[in-house]
Design an enzyme around this catalytic site. Structure first.
Site, PDB file in Angstrom:
ATOM      1  NE  ARG A   1      45.870  41.508  36.790  1.00  0.00           N
ATOM      2  CZ  ARG A   1      45.524  41.137  35.565  1.00  0.00           C
ATOM      3  NH1 ARG A   1      45.830  39.924  35.132  1.00  0.00           N
ATOM      4  NH2 ARG A   1      44.857  41.958  34.770  1.00  0.00           N
TER       5      ARG A   1
ATOM      6  CG  ASP B   1      38.803  39.096  34.045  1.00  0.00           C
ATOM      7  OD1 ASP B   1      38.464  39.451  32.905  1.00  0.00           O
ATOM      8  OD2 ASP B   1      39.929  38.627  34.304  1.00  0.00           O
TER       9      ASP B   1
ATOM     10  NE  ARG C   1      46.318  37.055  29.947  1.00  0.00           N
ATOM     11  CZ  ARG C   1      45.532  36.279  29.249  1.00  0.00           C
ATOM     12  NH1 ARG C   1      45.965  35.128  28.782  1.00  0.00           N
ATOM     13  NH2 ARG C   1      44.297  36.610  29.020  1.00  0.00           N
ATOM     14  N   GLY C   2      44.684  35.975  33.074  1.00  0.00           N
ATOM     15  CA  GLY C   2      43.452  35.252  32.763  1.00  0.00           C
ATOM     16  C   GLY C   2      42.843  34.751  34.053  1.00  0.00           C
ATOM     17  CB  ALA C   3      39.462  35.061  35.495  1.00  0.00           C
TER      18      ALA C   3
HETATM   19  C1  LIG Z   1      39.254  33.179  30.706  1.00  0.00           C
HETATM   20  S1  LIG Z   1      39.133  34.645  31.553  1.00  0.00           S
HETATM   21  C2  LIG Z   1      40.273  35.628  30.687  1.00  0.00           C
HETATM   22  C3  LIG Z   1      40.022  37.082  30.920  1.00  0.00           C
HETATM   23  O1  LIG Z   1      41.134  37.635  31.639  1.00  0.00           O
HETATM   24  C4  LIG Z   1      41.706  38.655  30.849  1.00  0.00           C
HETATM   25  O2  LIG Z   1      42.234  39.698  31.587  1.00  0.00           O
HETATM   26  P1  LIG Z   1      43.838  39.719  31.889  1.00  0.00           P
HETATM   27  O3  LIG Z   1      44.530  39.349  30.621  1.00  0.00           O
HETATM   28  O4  LIG Z   1      44.083  41.159  32.332  1.00  0.00           O
HETATM   29  O5  LIG Z   1      44.069  38.740  33.012  1.00  0.00           O
HETATM   30  C5  LIG Z   1      40.540  39.126  29.997  1.00  0.00           C
HETATM   31  O6  LIG Z   1      39.631  39.917  30.753  1.00  0.00           O
HETATM   32  C6  LIG Z   1      39.936  37.810  29.622  1.00  0.00           C
HETATM   33  O7  LIG Z   1      38.640  37.834  29.109  1.00  0.00           O
END
Ligand SMILES: CSC[C@H]1O[C@H](OP(=O)(O)O)[C@H](O)[C@@H]1O
Length: 371
Positions: free
Chosen positions: A90, A243, A53-55
């Site tokens: 997603r 994101d 996860r993480g953009a």
């Molecule tokens: C470096 S961007 C990471 C960004 O993504 C996370 O969301 P998720 O864990 O649901 O993919 C979160 O918004 C972070 O800031």
């Protein structure tokens, strides 16, 4: 980054170069486990189930997913099916769309037999570019922390971050954590307030784990404590990830980011967003109106993941049976609440003009597409 003395990236090619290895982030912080992805369905599942996860990492994983698809069947039909499957995982992080568009644009003109090798090479290039982008964000963001230290005179710089925009959310360095790691390595005294970040606790489970492994002083706080600390002068600056940031500087990030930005504005605390260009959507301006907000399972709110005595990770119900829950995964912080965007080309204002000036090629491409 380094974990148990070894350098670790979040995603890498398998030894046979026809599979991809990832860290299963749903097992952290209790277990450090890697899994092998052998096909595009595995890549899609890893994104949807947030094993990755993480953009930025979502985009890189999608790129490798396309490469795995081309290794199985390089036909146009399978390229279309693979991109559609990955696109549907997603909706919010624009990196996913960016990576799929880049793969498609590169592969469509190629003869089918050459597509697999080209796809793996491009996926690897996108991964390497992410490392460089995040390192550059670290270098441009470090002076912000050094300036805060100089202003303070004594004591650690108190930095608040939300969710996990660390090396686990990218291929390495992270976005919001990159300036923190670079400043820490430069000897700047600092401490990080880590928002636990309900409902999936990416802060408590991932950011705290990362910072601990790198020896960075940090304290986990409940999401609702950030404003309280800012009111008491305990936060010198906020650095978060994104994101999807729009061409006008609106920032979509993990749910709760907007509330931190409001508290920061009310208390005069600088609020920075680490924004690599693949996370910037130059085709849209109004974040509230145009960014799709992922609504995830109610169970993520009614249950919490933890480590059972027997040593396995399990979900424990924290809400009564029969109660409904609503689980928007992101919110939008309007540009006027953002002090600055830390990009790979420097720290810029969260405005249309600044973004167009810093990234003229992207702004021109978006403008041309609009016609
Ligand atoms: C470096 S961007 C990471 C960004 O993504 C996370 O969301 P998720 O864990 O649901 O993919 C979160 O918004 C972070 O800031």
């Amino acid at each position: 980054m380094r974990v148990e003395g070894k350098s670790h990236r979040t995603i890498w090619l398998g030894p046979d170069r026809t599979s991809v290895e990832i860290i299963d982030q749903t097992r952290l912080p209790h277990r450090f486990e890697t899994i092998t992805i052998r096909d595009v369905r595995g890549a899609a599942r890893a994104i949807k189930d947030m094993q990755v996860r993480g953009a930025p990492l979502i985009g890189v994983t999608a790129a490798y997913g396309v490469a795995l698809a081309m290794a199985a069947d390089p036909s146009n039909a399978h390229l279309d099916d693979a991109c559609a499957l990955l696109r549907a995982t997603r909706p919010t992080a624009v990196n996913l769309q960016w990576a799929l568009n880049a793969m498609r644009e590169a592969l469509e003109p190629l003869a089918a037999p050459s597509r697999a090798d080209a796809a793996f090479a491009l996926a690897e290039a996108i991964a390497e570019a992410d490392v460089a982008l995040c390192a550059a964000i670290g270098e441009f963001g470090r002076p912000l922390i050094e300036a805060a230290a100089a202003r303070k005179g004594s004591g650690p710089v108190q930095i608040l971050t939300h969710c996990n925009a660390g090396w686990l959310a990218t291929v390495d360095w992270g976005t919001a954590t990159a300036p923190i790691y670079k400043a820490f390595e430069a000897g700047v005294p600092l401490h990080v307030w880590v928002d636990e970040t309900r409902p999936r606790n990416q802060g408590a489970s991932l950011t705290a784990w990362e910072l601990g492994k790198q020896g960075v002083p940090h304290t986990i706080i409940v999401d609702n404590a950030g404003g309280h600390l800012m009111q008491r002068g305990e936060v010198d600056l906020v650095i978060v990830g994104t994101d999807r940031t729009t061409a006008s500087g609106d920032v979509c990030n993990k749910i709760g980011t907007y509330l931190k930005a409001l508290a920061a504005k009310d208390n005069g605390v600088p609020f920075y967003v680490a924004a690599p260009s693949p996370s910037i959507d130059f085709a849209i301006a109004d974040g509230l109106a145009e960014i799709p907000i992922e609504i995830r399972s109610q169970n993520e709110v009614t249950h919490i993941a933890g480590l059972a005595e027997a040593g396995h990770v399990e979900n424990v119900r924290v809400a009564p049976e029969g109660s409904n829950a609503l689980n928007p995964a992101f919110d939008v912080t309007p540009a006027h609440l953002v002090t600055g965007l830390i990009t790979e080309r420097g720290v810029i204002a969260a405005s249309r003009d600044s973004l167009a000036k810093a990234f003229p090629e992207h702004a021109a491409k978006a403008s041309a597409r609009k016609g």
